[in-house]
Design a protein around this motif. Structure first.
Motif, PDB file in Angstrom:
ATOM      1  N   GLN A   1       0.709  -1.113   0.003  1.00 26.14           N
ATOM      2  CA  GLN A   1       0.090  -0.132  -0.100  1.00 26.14           C
ATOM      3  C   GLN A   1       0.846   1.313  -0.149  1.00 26.14           C
ATOM      4  OE1 GLN A   1      -1.916  -1.324   3.532  1.00 26.14           O
ATOM      5  NE2 GLN A   1      -3.979  -0.914   2.782  1.00 26.14           N
ATOM      6  N   LEU A   2       1.942   1.304   0.689  1.00 29.18           N
ATOM      7  CA  LEU A   2       2.620   2.322   0.864  1.00 29.18           C
ATOM      8  C   LEU A   2       3.489   2.672  -0.441  1.00 29.18           C
ATOM      9  CD1 LEU A   2       4.206   4.747   2.555  1.00 29.18           C
ATOM     10  CD2 LEU A   2       5.959   3.012   3.372  1.00 29.18           C
ATOM     11  N   VAL A   3       3.939   1.704  -1.095  1.00 31.87           N
ATOM     12  CA  VAL A   3       4.549   1.560  -2.557  1.00 31.87           C
ATOM     13  C   VAL A   3       3.490   2.109  -3.358  1.00 31.87           C
ATOM     14  CG1 VAL A   3       5.418   0.302  -4.390  1.00 31.87           C
ATOM     15  CG2 VAL A   3       6.157  -0.322  -2.118  1.00 31.87           C
ATOM     16  N   ALA A   4       2.417   1.693  -3.290  1.00 32.08           N
ATOM     17  CA  ALA A   4       1.356   2.282  -4.365  1.00 32.08           C
ATOM     18  C   ALA A   4       1.117   3.650  -4.066  1.00 32.08           C
ATOM     19  CB  ALA A   4      -0.110   1.581  -4.174  1.00 32.08           C
ATOM     20  N   SER A   5       0.958   4.226  -2.823  1.00 32.55           N
ATOM     21  CA  SER A   5       0.845   5.490  -2.478  1.00 32.55           C
ATOM     22  C   SER A   5       1.926   6.503  -3.030  1.00 32.55           C
ATOM     23  CB  SER A   5       0.338   5.828  -0.914  1.00 32.55           C
ATOM     24  OG  SER A   5      -0.653   5.178  -0.509  1.00 32.55           O
ATOM     25  N   ILE A   6       3.122   5.799  -2.980  1.00 32.10           N
ATOM     26  CA  ILE A   6       4.367   6.709  -3.370  1.00 32.10           C
ATOM     27  C   ILE A   6       4.262   6.877  -4.900  1.00 32.10           C
ATOM     28  CG2 ILE A   6       6.929   6.597  -3.608  1.00 32.10           C
ATOM     29  CD1 ILE A   6       6.742   5.000  -1.149  1.00 32.10           C
ATOM     30  N   ARG A   7       4.015   5.671  -5.443  1.00 39.48           N
ATOM     31  CA  ARG A   7       3.853   5.580  -6.981  1.00 39.48           C
ATOM     32  C   ARG A   7       2.933   6.591  -7.592  1.00 39.48           C
ATOM     33  NH1 ARG A   7       4.011  -0.660  -8.402  1.00 39.48           N
ATOM     34  NH2 ARG A   7       6.141  -1.012  -8.053  1.00 39.48           N
ATOM     35  N   ALA A   8       1.682   6.959  -6.720  1.00 34.75           N
ATOM     36  CA  ALA A   8       0.488   7.822  -7.026  1.00 34.75           C
ATOM     37  C   ALA A   8       1.232   9.279  -7.308  1.00 34.75           C
ATOM     38  CB  ALA A   8      -0.548   7.464  -6.140  1.00 34.75           C
ATOM     39  N   ARG A   9       2.181   9.535  -6.460  1.00 43.93           N
ATOM     40  CA  ARG A   9       2.792  10.894  -6.451  1.00 43.93           C
ATOM     41  C   ARG A   9       4.056  11.015  -7.554  1.00 43.93           C
ATOM     42  NH1 ARG A   9       3.526  13.061  -0.936  1.00 43.93           N
ATOM     43  NH2 ARG A   9       1.741  12.333   0.132  1.00 43.93           N
ATOM     44  N   GLY A  10       3.972   9.942  -8.640  1.00 44.49           N
ATOM     45  CA  GLY A  10       4.714  10.000  -9.750  1.00 44.49           C
ATOM     46  C   GLY A  10       6.345   9.447  -9.382  1.00 44.49           C
TER      47      GLY A  10
ATOM     48  N   GLN B   1      20.559  -0.467   2.223  1.00 48.89           N
ATOM     49  CA  GLN B   1      21.326  -1.048   1.398  1.00 48.89           C
ATOM     50  C   GLN B   1      21.391  -0.180  -0.149  1.00 48.89           C
ATOM     51  OE1 GLN B   1      19.191  -4.768   1.039  1.00 48.89           O
ATOM     52  NE2 GLN B   1      20.637  -5.752   2.328  1.00 48.89           N
ATOM     53  N   VAL B   2      20.566   0.764  -0.190  1.00 46.10           N
ATOM     54  CA  VAL B   2      20.591   1.567  -1.365  1.00 46.10           C
ATOM     55  C   VAL B   2      21.790   2.562  -1.188  1.00 46.10           C
ATOM     56  CG1 VAL B   2      19.271   3.113  -2.571  1.00 46.10           C
ATOM     57  CG2 VAL B   2      18.084   0.846  -1.471  1.00 46.10           C
ATOM     58  N   GLY B   3      22.468   2.715  -2.056  1.00 43.20           N
ATOM     59  CA  GLY B   3      23.602   3.533  -2.347  1.00 43.20           C
ATOM     60  C   GLY B   3      23.234   5.182  -1.902  1.00 43.20           C
ATOM     61  N   ARG B   4      22.455   5.308  -2.992  1.00 41.37           N
ATOM     62  CA  ARG B   4      21.850   7.057  -2.863  1.00 41.37           C
ATOM     63  C   ARG B   4      20.368   6.797  -2.883  1.00 41.37           C
ATOM     64  NH1 ARG B   4      24.462  12.365  -4.966  1.00 41.37           N
ATOM     65  NH2 ARG B   4      22.360  13.559  -5.066  1.00 41.37           N
ATOM     66  N   ARG B   5      19.644   7.612  -1.820  1.00 37.21           N
ATOM     67  CA  ARG B   5      18.338   7.677  -1.636  1.00 37.21           C
ATOM     68  C   ARG B   5      17.857   9.310  -2.340  1.00 37.21           C
ATOM     69  NH1 ARG B   5      20.644   6.053   2.678  1.00 37.21           N
ATOM     70  NH2 ARG B   5      20.030   3.943   3.540  1.00 37.21           N
ATOM     71  N   SER B   6      16.782   9.110  -2.894  1.00 42.08           N
ATOM     72  CA  SER B   6      16.137  10.095  -3.515  1.00 42.08           C
ATOM     73  C   SER B   6      15.596  11.032  -2.287  1.00 42.08           C
ATOM     74  CB  SER B   6      15.062   9.810  -4.551  1.00 42.08           C
ATOM     75  OG  SER B   6      14.093  10.852  -4.831  1.00 42.08           O
ATOM     76  N   PRO B   7      15.842  12.023  -2.152  1.00 40.79           N
ATOM     77  CA  PRO B   7      15.198  12.994  -1.039  1.00 40.79           C
ATOM     78  C   PRO B   7      13.842  13.049  -1.182  1.00 40.79           C
ATOM     79  CG  PRO B   7      17.022  14.167  -1.987  1.00 40.79           C
ATOM     80  CD  PRO B   7      17.042  12.964  -2.778  1.00 40.79           C
ATOM     81  N   GLU B   8      13.285  13.041  -2.419  1.00 43.73           N
ATOM     82  CA  GLU B   8      11.752  13.027  -2.827  1.00 43.73           C
ATOM     83  C   GLU B   8      11.112  11.823  -2.265  1.00 43.73           C
ATOM     84  OE1 GLU B   8      14.254  13.477  -5.384  1.00 43.73           O
ATOM     85  OE2 GLU B   8      14.071  15.726  -5.609  1.00 43.73           O
ATOM     86  N   MET B   9      12.031  10.819  -2.635  1.00 43.88           N
ATOM     87  CA  MET B   9      11.323   9.462  -1.947  1.00 43.88           C
ATOM     88  C   MET B   9      11.129   9.322  -0.512  1.00 43.88           C
ATOM     89  SD  MET B   9      10.592   6.342  -3.977  1.00 43.88           S
ATOM     90  CE  MET B   9      11.554   6.671  -5.014  1.00 43.88           C
ATOM     91  N   VAL B  10      12.238   9.870   0.262  1.00 44.43           N
ATOM     92  CA  VAL B  10      12.039   9.956   1.649  1.00 44.43           C
ATOM     93  C   VAL B  10      11.000  10.646   2.289  1.00 44.43           C
ATOM     94  CG1 VAL B  10      13.747  10.687   3.668  1.00 44.43           C
ATOM     95  CG2 VAL B  10      14.673   9.173   1.790  1.00 44.43           C
ATOM     96  N   ALA B  11      11.193  12.019   1.527  1.00 43.74           N
ATOM     97  CA  ALA B  11      10.123  12.883   1.861  1.00 43.74           C
ATOM     98  C   ALA B  11       8.703  12.374   1.813  1.00 43.74           C
ATOM     99  CB  ALA B  11      10.047  14.253   1.240  1.00 43.74           C
ATOM    100  N   ALA B  12       8.410  11.688   0.842  1.00 42.65           N
ATOM    101  CA  ALA B  12       7.096  11.081   0.506  1.00 42.65           C
ATOM    102  C   ALA B  12       6.664   9.932   1.481  1.00 42.65           C
ATOM    103  CB  ALA B  12       6.953  10.336  -1.048  1.00 42.65           C
ATOM    104  N   VAL B  13       7.686   9.110   1.722  1.00 42.01           N
ATOM    105  CA  VAL B  13       7.461   8.421   2.997  1.00 42.01           C
ATOM    106  C   VAL B  13       7.105   8.738   4.118  1.00 42.01           C
ATOM    107  CG1 VAL B  13       8.458   6.466   4.282  1.00 42.01           C
ATOM    108  CG2 VAL B  13       8.943   6.482   2.112  1.00 42.01           C
ATOM    109  N   GLU B  14       7.968   9.910   4.422  1.00 47.03           N
ATOM    110  CA  GLU B  14       7.730  10.408   5.881  1.00 47.03           C
ATOM    111  C   GLU B  14       6.335  11.223   5.724  1.00 47.03           C
ATOM    112  OE1 GLU B  14      11.243  12.948   6.246  1.00 47.03           O
ATOM    113  OE2 GLU B  14      12.177  11.326   7.266  1.00 47.03           O
TER     114      GLU B  14
END
Length: 79
Positions: A28-37, A52-65
């Protein structure tokens, strides 16, 4: 389901706690993040939580938060 083999980061633990508290499944969380593009998979989310991910997208982290109502910077936000 096999036990987790990689430990969670402090940020990953906070995300998992919020997911449990709000009864949100990773799918569900993944679907909500995808809905944001943003492009993400369940595997990528898991890698983010365990660091484990080398470089995280700040947009992705912000969306999760934002989706889980986590204040920015709590529990050692990933770089």
């Amino acid at each position: 389901m096999p036990a987790r083999t990689t430990p969670l980061t402090p940020w990953g633990k906070e995300v998992k706690k919020r997911m449990l508290d709000t009864d949100i499944q990773p799918r569900q969380l993944v679907a909500s993040i995808r809905a944001r593009g943003l492009l993400i998979t369940e595997v990528k989310l898991s890698q983010m939580l365990s660091g484990q991910v080398g470089r995280r997208s700040p947009e992705m982290v912000a969306a999760v938060e934002e989706l889980l109502d986590i204040p920015p910077g709590i529990a050692g936000r990933p770089a």
